[in-house]
Each structure stands twice: as structure tokens, then as C-alpha cells.
Motif scaffolding. Structure first.
Motif, mmCIF file in Angstrom:
data_model
loop_
_atom_site.group_PDB
_atom_site.id
_atom_site.type_symbol
_atom_site.label_atom_id
_atom_site.label_comp_id
_atom_site.label_asym_id
_atom_site.label_seq_id
_atom_site.Cartn_x
_atom_site.Cartn_y
_atom_site.Cartn_z
ATOM 1 N N LEU A 139 -4.685 6.653 0.101
ATOM 2 C CA LEU A 139 -4.117 5.310 0.105
ATOM 3 C C LEU A 139 -4.502 4.587 -1.179
ATOM 4 C CD1 LEU A 139 -4.900 4.248 3.786
ATOM 5 C CD2 LEU A 139 -2.727 5.095 2.865
ATOM 6 N N LEU A 140 -3.540 3.906 -1.799
ATOM 7 C CA LEU A 140 -3.788 3.141 -3.019
ATOM 8 C C LEU A 140 -2.712 2.078 -3.175
ATOM 9 C CD1 LEU A 140 -2.908 5.421 -6.090
ATOM 10 C CD2 LEU A 140 -2.009 5.740 -3.815
ATOM 11 N N CYS A 141 -2.962 1.114 -4.070
ATOM 12 C CA CYS A 141 -2.009 0.020 -4.245
ATOM 13 C C CYS A 141 -0.809 0.475 -5.075
ATOM 14 C CB CYS A 141 -2.681 -1.189 -4.896
ATOM 15 S SG CYS A 141 -3.227 -0.916 -6.582
ATOM 16 N N GLU A 142 0.276 -0.265 -4.974
ATOM 17 C CA GLU A 142 1.519 0.110 -5.641
ATOM 18 C C GLU A 142 1.349 0.225 -7.154
ATOM 19 O OE1 GLU A 142 6.203 -1.346 -5.868
ATOM 20 O OE2 GLU A 142 4.692 -2.580 -4.854
ATOM 21 N N ASN A 161 -9.381 -1.353 2.965
ATOM 22 C CA ASN A 161 -8.897 -0.411 1.964
ATOM 23 C C ASN A 161 -8.867 1.040 2.435
ATOM 24 O OD1 ASN A 161 -8.575 -2.189 -0.546
ATOM 25 N ND2 ASN A 161 -10.613 -2.753 0.178
ATOM 26 N N ALA A 162 -9.527 1.331 3.538
ATOM 27 C CA ALA A 162 -9.446 2.651 4.175
ATOM 28 C C ALA A 162 -9.477 2.433 5.686
ATOM 29 C CB ALA A 162 -10.595 3.545 3.719
ATOM 30 N N PRO A 163 -8.426 1.799 6.225
ATOM 31 C CA PRO A 163 -8.435 1.394 7.640
ATOM 32 C C PRO A 163 -8.560 2.588 8.577
ATOM 33 C CG PRO A 163 -6.221 1.235 6.729
ATOM 34 C CD PRO A 163 -7.134 1.503 5.569
ATOM 35 N N VAL A 212 0.848 -1.191 0.000
ATOM 36 C CA VAL A 212 0.000 0.000 0.000
ATOM 37 C C VAL A 212 0.882 1.240 0.000
ATOM 38 C CG1 VAL A 212 -1.714 1.321 1.302
ATOM 39 C CG2 VAL A 212 -1.915 -1.166 1.128
ATOM 40 N N TYR A 213 0.500 2.215 -0.834
ATOM 41 C CA TYR A 213 1.205 3.502 -0.907
ATOM 42 C C TYR A 213 0.256 4.613 -0.485
ATOM 43 C CZ TYR A 213 5.458 1.986 -3.323
ATOM 44 O OH TYR A 213 6.669 1.425 -3.637
ATOM 45 N N VAL A 214 0.832 5.774 -0.173
ATOM 46 C CA VAL A 214 0.021 6.959 0.074
ATOM 47 C C VAL A 214 0.468 8.040 -0.908
ATOM 48 C CG1 VAL A 214 1.568 7.840 1.903
ATOM 49 C CG2 VAL A 214 -0.829 8.598 1.796
#
Length: 300
Positions: A248-251, A213-215, A172-174
Motif C-alpha cells: 500500500l502506498l499513496c498515489e 498507513n497499514a490498516p 491509496v494505491y496497491v
């Protein structure tokens, strides 16, 4: 013919043997024929011998150095090989028309990633119709029958859906504004993330999906804040760039959705994201299983 009289049964054609024969006629090599058909060399020999027994004579002469057709084999080849080419072409044409008449409606979140695009490119034109799914509403269109398959961020625990494949496990990236000072050599820590206001997916996604996905908390127990929301990832990126918040999103999305106003930093403490291919259990599309099988071979 009298309609009341019994129909004369058609003679049974040994199609498997004839297909093997037609390939061997072209290649004149038992090993290469086996490779082409996806069987063992012994199976090829078995099929040809069985055909020769049916015909009643040898069709090939075999030596340790070469394979050649007998005179009878050449006569049979002159009729069988063109007929099989016509059968194959007819089958391919019919299948292509059937596929494009009822295309597989494929829903996707964020982007059509490279393995998925590669599978689509290998299918007949028009076989797949792409439908972008809202970031925070991964399941509604599948539930309403507006798509046949959905490639969504995991998890999916909807009782009426079937998860056919899970793939693409990624860090996970920001996304943060390019000028914001954040993160070190190892990426963004949980403590730093807790101090960064985030953009939340806005929509009817179930709570269990949001928790992944949005902890709301970091693995260390620090609370995360989401003061604003967005309906799409593109809207979320625009909001992050304009307001100084994070997303937040995936690499993989950091490559497909790159923007000069943003930079993307890994958050190694968060649980990695994965994608799932999901279908409605009561409405399977006739080509869905083949599509998923192709994708599984691509991503392994």
C-alpha cells in the motif's frame, strides 16, 4: 572622546520613506512602486510626502501624465539609491551565509515530491539538507534532533511535536506484480485486498500511525494480512515484485517509484493518505517557519 562622556545619539533615518523613494526613482510611477513594495498607492504617496516634509522641499514633480525628479530629488537619489542597493546586497549576502551555515535538515518519507522540490529550488544553495526517513520510523530522527523538520505520512500525535502543515491528500494505491490479475474499472475492492497478502512497514512507528498507513481491516471489516515486512518503500516494492504480495502506498508515490515489474491500482475504499510537516516543539529551526509558509503557498 572621553569614555565617560555620553555618546552622541545618531540621527534617526526614515528608512521606510527612503526605501520608497529609491524604488520610485527607478520606476517614476506611483502605481508600479506600490506593486513592487506590496503596499497601496496611497501609502506610497504618504511616504513620499512625509519624506519631503522631513527634507523641507519637493523631491518629485507630479502631473496627471508623468512623475519626474526635481533637482534636489536628483541629488538625493544620487546618494540614496546606491546606498540602498548596497544595503540590500549586504543583507542578502549575510542571510545566505547564515542559512547555509546552519541548513534546515529536512526529513522526508518515500520521495521529495514536486511542491517540496520547487520550494527547495527557490532557496539559496545549501539552505536545505535532505535526509530520507525510514518508511516505518517517521519520528525517531526528529525526536533525537537529527532533523529539524519532517515531512511524513499522517497522522502525527506525538505530544512533543507540532504539526505545522497538512497537505497532499491522495488516494491509496496497491502495488502488485505486473502479471497478477486483480482489480476492475473502479480499482481494487476491499474484498480483493483482503485476499492479497501485503508487505508491512517494519520499524518502531506507533500503532496509531500503522493503523492508518497499514490498516488491519478494510472499512467494511474484512481482515488484512501482512505476512512479511520491509524497512523502506524500495525494499517493500522489491519484496512485492519478487513474492507476489501487495504494498500500500499513496498515489503520488506511484509516479516517483514506478517499476516495470509492478503495476499500481487504486483502492478507493481505504481512507486517503495525507502528508504532514512536523517539528519538535522545543527545537524550532530559525528558517522552518519561512520554509513551511512557502510550501503552504505552493500547495494551496
Amino acid at each position: 572622546m572621553d569614555a565617560s562622556s555620553p555618546a552622541t545619539p545618531l540621527p534617526e533615518l526614515p528608512l521606510q520613506e527612503l526605501e520608497c523613494f529609491s524604488v520610485l526613482v527607478h520606476l517614476l510611477h506611483f502605481g508600479r512602486t506600490a506593486e513592487r513594495l506590496g503596499v497601496s498607492q496611497g501609502r506610497v504617496s504618504q511616504l513620499i510626502k512625509r519624506l519631503e516634509r522631513r527634507v523641507g522641499a519637493e523631491l518629485f514633480r507630479r502631473t496627471s501624465r508623468r512623475v519626474e525628479l526635481t533637482e534636489l530629488g536628483r541629488e538625493l537619489a544620487g546618494q540614496v539609491v546606491p546606498a540602498f542597493e548596497q544595503l540590500r546586497e549586504g543583507y542578502r549576502t549575510a542571510r545566505a551565509r547564515a542559512v547555509t551555515a546552519a541548513p534546515l535538515r529536512l526529513g522526508f518519507q518515500c520521495a521529495v515530491y514536486e511542491p517540496v522540490a520547487r520550494v527547495i529550488a527557490g532557496l539559496p544553495e545549501g539552505a536545505v539538507q535532505l535526509v530520507e526517513l525510514p518508511w516505518a520510523d517517521p519520528f525517531s530522527q526528529l525526536a533525537r534532533g537529527e532533523v529539524d523538520l519532517a515531512i511524513v505520512l499522517a497522522p502525527c500525535r506525538e505530544p512533543e511535536f507540532e504539526v505545522l502543515l497538512e497537505f497532499s491528500r491522495q488516494t491509496v494505491y496497491v502495488a502488485v506484480p505486473a502479471g497478477r490479475r486483480l482489480g476492475g474499472a473502479a480499482g481494487v475492492s476491499g474484498e480483493e485486498l483482503a485476499g492479497l497478502p501485503l508487505v508491512e512497514p517494519r520499524g518502531p512507528a506507533p500503532g496509531y500511525w500503522r493503523e492508518v498507513n497499514a490498516p488491519r481491516r478494510t472499512p467494511g471489516g474484512l481482515e488484512l494480512s501482512y505476512p512479511v515486512g520491509a524497512g523502506t518503500v524500495q525494499e517493500g516494492l522489491t519484496t512485492a515484485a519478487a513474492t507476489g504480495r501487495g504494498l500500500l502506498l499513496c498515489e503520488c508515490s506511484t509516479t516517483y517509484l514506478r517499476r516495470p515489474a509492478l503495476r499500481f491500482l487504486p483502492v478507493p475504499e481505504l481512507t486517503a493518505s495525507t502528508l504532514e510537516v512536523v517539528q519538535h516543539g522545543r527545537r524550532p529551526h530559525p528558517t522552518a517557519a519561512a520554509f513551511v509558509a512557502r510550501l503552504a503557498r505552493t500547495v494551496v
